[in-house]
Motif scaffolding. Structure first.
Motif, PDB file in Angstrom:
ATOM      1  N   UNK A 174       0.860  -1.185   0.000  1.00 23.34           N
ATOM      2  CA  UNK A 174       0.000   0.000   0.000  1.00 23.34           C
ATOM      3  C   UNK A 174       0.897   1.236   0.000  1.00 23.34           C
ATOM      4  N   UNK A 175       0.473   2.277  -0.689  1.00 22.16           N
ATOM      5  CA  UNK A 175       1.197   3.541  -0.634  1.00 22.16           C
ATOM      6  C   UNK A 175       0.259   4.589  -0.044  1.00 22.16           C
ATOM      7  N   UNK A 176       0.788   5.386   0.871  1.00 22.56           N
ATOM      8  CA  UNK A 176      -0.001   6.422   1.551  1.00 22.56           C
ATOM      9  C   UNK A 176       0.648   7.773   1.305  1.00 22.56           C
ATOM     10  N   UNK A 177      -0.015   8.618   0.526  1.00 23.75           N
ATOM     11  CA  UNK A 177       0.481   9.963   0.251  1.00 23.75           C
ATOM     12  C   UNK A 177      -0.003  10.884   1.368  1.00 23.75           C
ATOM     13  N   UNK A 178       0.943  11.367   2.170  1.00 21.64           N
ATOM     14  CA  UNK A 178       0.579  12.042   3.411  1.00 21.64           C
ATOM     15  C   UNK A 178       0.029  13.446   3.198  1.00 21.64           C
ATOM     16  N   UNK A 179       0.528  14.171   2.204  1.00 19.31           N
ATOM     17  CA  UNK A 179       0.035  15.524   1.946  1.00 19.31           C
ATOM     18  C   UNK A 179      -0.419  15.642   0.490  1.00 19.31           C
ATOM     19  N   UNK A 180      -1.203  16.673   0.234  1.00 15.48           N
ATOM     20  CA  UNK A 180      -1.708  16.880  -1.123  1.00 15.48           C
ATOM     21  C   UNK A 180      -0.617  17.355  -2.071  1.00 15.48           C
ATOM     22  N   UNK A 181       0.427  18.027  -1.537  1.00 14.95           N
ATOM     23  CA  UNK A 181       1.466  18.588  -2.390  1.00 14.95           C
ATOM     24  C   UNK A 181       0.993  19.754  -3.232  1.00 14.95           C
TER      25      UNK A 181
ATOM     26  N   UNK B 101      -4.794   8.408  -0.206  1.00 12.91           N
ATOM     27  CA  UNK B 101      -4.481   9.837  -0.167  1.00 12.91           C
ATOM     28  C   UNK B 101      -4.958  10.391   1.170  1.00 12.91           C
ATOM     29  N   UNK B 102      -4.001  10.629   2.064  1.00 10.74           N
ATOM     30  CA  UNK B 102      -4.333  11.012   3.430  1.00 10.74           C
ATOM     31  C   UNK B 102      -4.706  12.492   3.549  1.00 10.74           C
ATOM     32  N   UNK B 103      -4.027  13.345   2.763  1.00 12.46           N
ATOM     33  CA  UNK B 103      -4.272  14.790   2.818  1.00 12.46           C
ATOM     34  C   UNK B 103      -4.264  15.275   4.269  1.00 12.46           C
ATOM     35  N   UNK B 104      -3.187  14.992   4.980  1.00 15.81           N
ATOM     36  CA  UNK B 104      -3.113  15.330   6.401  1.00 15.81           C
ATOM     37  C   UNK B 104      -3.367  16.819   6.624  1.00 15.81           C
ATOM     38  N   UNK B 105      -4.193  17.152   7.590  1.00 13.56           N
ATOM     39  CA  UNK B 105      -4.632  18.550   7.787  1.00 13.56           C
ATOM     40  C   UNK B 105      -3.506  19.534   8.072  1.00 13.56           C
ATOM     41  N   UNK B 106      -2.407  19.086   8.694  1.00 15.26           N
ATOM     42  CA  UNK B 106      -1.355  20.025   9.094  1.00 15.26           C
ATOM     43  C   UNK B 106      -0.789  20.774   7.900  1.00 15.26           C
ATOM     44  N   UNK B 107      -0.814  20.151   6.727  1.00 10.67           N
ATOM     45  CA  UNK B 107      -0.115  20.702   5.565  1.00 10.67           C
ATOM     46  C   UNK B 107      -0.685  22.065   5.165  1.00 10.67           C
ATOM     47  N   UNK B 108      -2.006  22.163   5.088  1.00  8.28           N
ATOM     48  CA  UNK B 108      -2.625  23.450   4.766  1.00  8.28           C
ATOM     49  C   UNK B 108      -2.720  24.339   5.999  1.00  8.28           C
ATOM     50  N   UNK B 109      -2.909  23.722   7.155  1.00  4.71           N
ATOM     51  CA  UNK B 109      -3.056  24.503   8.393  1.00  4.71           C
ATOM     52  C   UNK B 109      -1.768  25.255   8.724  1.00  4.71           C
ATOM     53  N   UNK B 110      -0.620  24.639   8.462  1.00  2.00           N
ATOM     54  CA  UNK B 110       0.668  25.250   8.811  1.00  2.00           C
ATOM     55  C   UNK B 110       0.952  26.503   7.998  1.00  2.00           C
ATOM     56  N   UNK B 111       0.241  26.675   6.873  1.00  4.64           N
ATOM     57  CA  UNK B 111       0.468  27.852   6.034  1.00  4.64           C
ATOM     58  C   UNK B 111      -0.125  29.117   6.660  1.00  4.64           C
TER      59      UNK B 111
END
Length: 639
Positions: free
Chosen positions: A388-395, A477-487
């Motif tokens: 399995x592959x898990x993409x942690x952020x949307x990029x 596709x995890x799209x972890x919330x921190x990625x957009x929140x940290x901006x």
């Protein structure tokens, strides 16, 4: 006796150095010294005059000073501050200005008199800079001179913005920024093209006049330049080496920034060592690479002539040491990254059982999986493991704006071709177009734009994983919330990211977890993503029985590789597998040619990846091992 030993250990170091376990402990120690200085000056009825730096390095220091103010009564009413530098030209209100930085991290949270804060003016007329600089120097002198100057260090060796070529007696002035310095600032400005070409900076002579100088540096990313600054000859090419001229300077480092200093990197050159297997392996590989000889051809004379006589005496004969290290290195090589069925695994990096393993490859960005370990990914899939592959952020940050418009144009044209209404799509397209016309550097995109950019990366990642051999239901596709929140937030909670990761781990119950182990930038996405995985695994370790059979393997990205002595699993790739990996990387079309954030390496990601894995294979071959086209390397992390 201990003092003599310490002097011997540090004999390559030309300045005093203090090393701490991490940047938090180091920052607290520097904050404590500033606290003492300020209180001491206040008791004498005097001002404490501080020269302060900006950038990622001092943020934790300023956080601790704010805490000392709020919780322990440290007052800044008797403090005068001169900032080291400022971009030019730049508005004082710009999000990237150092005035805003200092307000955000320090001035807005303490009781300092704002009239006692002096920061170079990034918007004065160019013809007035020389006069301004003379006045800035005069104000420092009139204040009694700098009691303490805090510094960071850039990868060019700059202190302040004194780039290579600066003179040791230079004063405050306008300077041109080095291309590497501008590359390092690119993310803050939304791209290198938006980074100012110049800056106003205190000179090296101004810095050297301070009564005390503390240079702070954290992370492996700074280790190479720190070594040059501390152990190298004084040179205009490395401006930080001029600090060797001061009798009042101290370098304050964390373990990672200090890792290349002689006493840590090659300790056998400065002291007697306790020779465990890891240190023996490191020393022998170092010697073989230094002499460009295969391990099994190293002689006793080679050992004795290069600071390793103690090892030869303590653990010899030398040929036995060579065989031991050679065998350990050979055991790291495997074409079966999930374990070889039916094989004796006592000298293999992975277990033979279970024959079919559940595997999760965590990818911080949607292309790290194929760039960093694409060949191993292919092997695991080809060898029928449950991958399995898990993409942690949307990029979504790393997509060009015009690509977003191009995809919208395609959607509109396709909808028209099918006879569907395009009114809403065209309205959104116009909204996006208008936004891009006025978009400021590093300005957050509209939510709709972030969604489209994320979908672009998602489609590319799906194509790459599908090319490797994964079915759709194994692509997460995890799209972890921190990625957009940290901006948008300074203080970010990662609790929901951790819980989401725990849920995925519990659903798959992996025998193997692969995670990005790029820790050179402690504030980067890779490090945050790893910390989330580690926290999730650590929590599950207390309650889940399956996790006792779960191994965590670290891989590295397109820029740096593990040191050879660190590698625990080396997966060789054939020429055909290298080509398959390259084609998987090509699926990420938005990242080809010139990505949004390329760093200071102009090569495409697939070129960097092939050079890195090819170089690892070359070193293995030079050490006497078989010749392979490429090798992907992994280190097991024991949590």
């Amino acid at each position: 006796m201990r003092r003599l030993n310490l002097l011997e250990e540090t004999r390559f170091e030309r300045v005093p150095v203090s090393v701490f376990p991490g940047m938090q402990a180091a920052s607290k120690e520097v904050a404590k010294r500033i606290d003492i200085l300020i209180r001491q000056k206040a008791a004498e009825g005097k001002n404490a005059v501080l020269g302060l730096a900006t950038g990622a390095t001092p943020i934790m220091l300023y956080d601790e000073l704010v805490r000392l103010h709020k919780e322990e009564g440290l007052s800044f009413k008797n403090v005068v501050i001169f900032n080291l530098d400022e971009y030019f030209p730049i508005e004082a209100s710009s999000a990237q200005s150092y005035k805003v930085f200092m307000q955000k991290h320090l001035f807005d949270h303490v009781d300092i008199n704002i009239n006692n804060v002096l920061i170079p003016d990034g918007m004065i007329r160019k013809e007035d800079v020389a006069l301004f600089s003379i006045g800035y120097e005069a104000k420092i002198i009139a204040s009694g001179g700098l009691d303490l100057q805090i510094l960071g260090i850039g990868r060019t060796g700059h202190i302040g913005f004194n780039e290579p070529g600066s003179a040791p007696n230079s004063g405050t002035r306008l300077v041109s920024l080095d291309e590497l310095t501008r590359s390092d600032a690119a993310r803050d400005f939304g791209g290198k093209a938006n980074v100012p070409l110049k800056a106003i900076t205190m000179g090296i002579g101004t810095i050297l006049a301070a009564r005390k100088i503390i240079l702070m540096a954290w992370s492996e990313k700074k280790a190479e330049i720190v070594k040059k600054a501390i152990e190298g000859e004084i040179s205009a090419e490395i401006p930080a080496t001029y600090l060797q001229l001061s009798n009042s300077v101290e370098f304050v480092l964390d373990n990672d920034a200090a890792s290349l200093l002689t006493r840590y990197n090659t300790p056998w050159l400065v002291k007697d060592c306790n020779w465990d297997d890891q240190l023996i392996r490191k020393a022998v590989i170092w010697l073989a690479q230094l002499l460009q000889k295969p391990i099994l051809k190293l002689t006793e004379d080679d050992y004795n002539s290069h600071g390793m006589a103690q090892l030869a005496t303590a653990k010899g004969p030398v040929y036995d040491i060579n065989i031991q290290v050679f065998n350990k290195l050979q055991y790291t090589i495997t074409g079966w990254p999930g374990g070889k069925p039916g094989a004796d695994d006592s000298k293999r990096p992975e277990r033979a059982l279970p024959v079919k393993k559940s595997v999760i490859i965590f990818s911080p960005h949607p292309d790290d999986d194929v760039i960093s370990m694409g060949g191993t990914f292919i092997r695991l899939a080809d060898q029928n493991h449950d991958v399995h592959v898990a993409y942690q952020t949307s990029g979504n940050t790393a997509v060009w704006d015009d690509d977003t418009l191009r995809y919208m144009e395609f959607a509109i044209d396709f909808a028209k071709s099918q006879g569907h209404s395009t009114h809403q799509l065209e309205a959104l397209y116009e909204k996006m177009w208008q936004f891009f016309q006025t978009k400021q550097p590093n300005q957050a995109d509209l939510a709709e734009i972030r969604t489209i950019k994320g979908l672009i990366r998602k489609g590319e990642a799906t194509a790459g994983a599908r090319f490797v051999g994964l079915p759709e239901f194994c692509i997460q596709f995890m799209d972890l919330p921190f990625y957009d929140r940290a901006k948008n937030q300074k203080l970010v909670s990662y609790e929901d990211d951790i819980l989401q990761t725990m849920e995925l781990l519990q659903a798959i119950r992996p025998h193997q977890v692969f995670a990005a182990g790029d820790f050179a930038d402690p504030h980067g996405t890779h490090k945050v993503c790893f910390d989330i995985i580690l926290q999730a695994l650590t929590r599950l370790n207390d309650t889940e029985e399956w996790i006792k059979d779960c191994w965590l393997w670290l891989y590295r990205g397109a820029w740096h590789e593990f040191e050879i002595h660190e590698i625990e699993m080396a997966v060789p790739l054939s020429p055909d597998e290298v080509m398959r990996k390259r084609l998987a990387i090509f699926k990420h079309q938005s990242q080809k040619d010139i990505p949004v954030f390329p760093g200071d390496d102009a090569r495409e990601f697939w070129v960097r990846a092939e050079h890195r894995t090819g170089e690892t294979a070359r070193i293995y071959n030079q050490l006497g091992l078989a010749e392979y086209e490429a090798i992907e390397a992994f280190v097991r992390f024991k949590f």
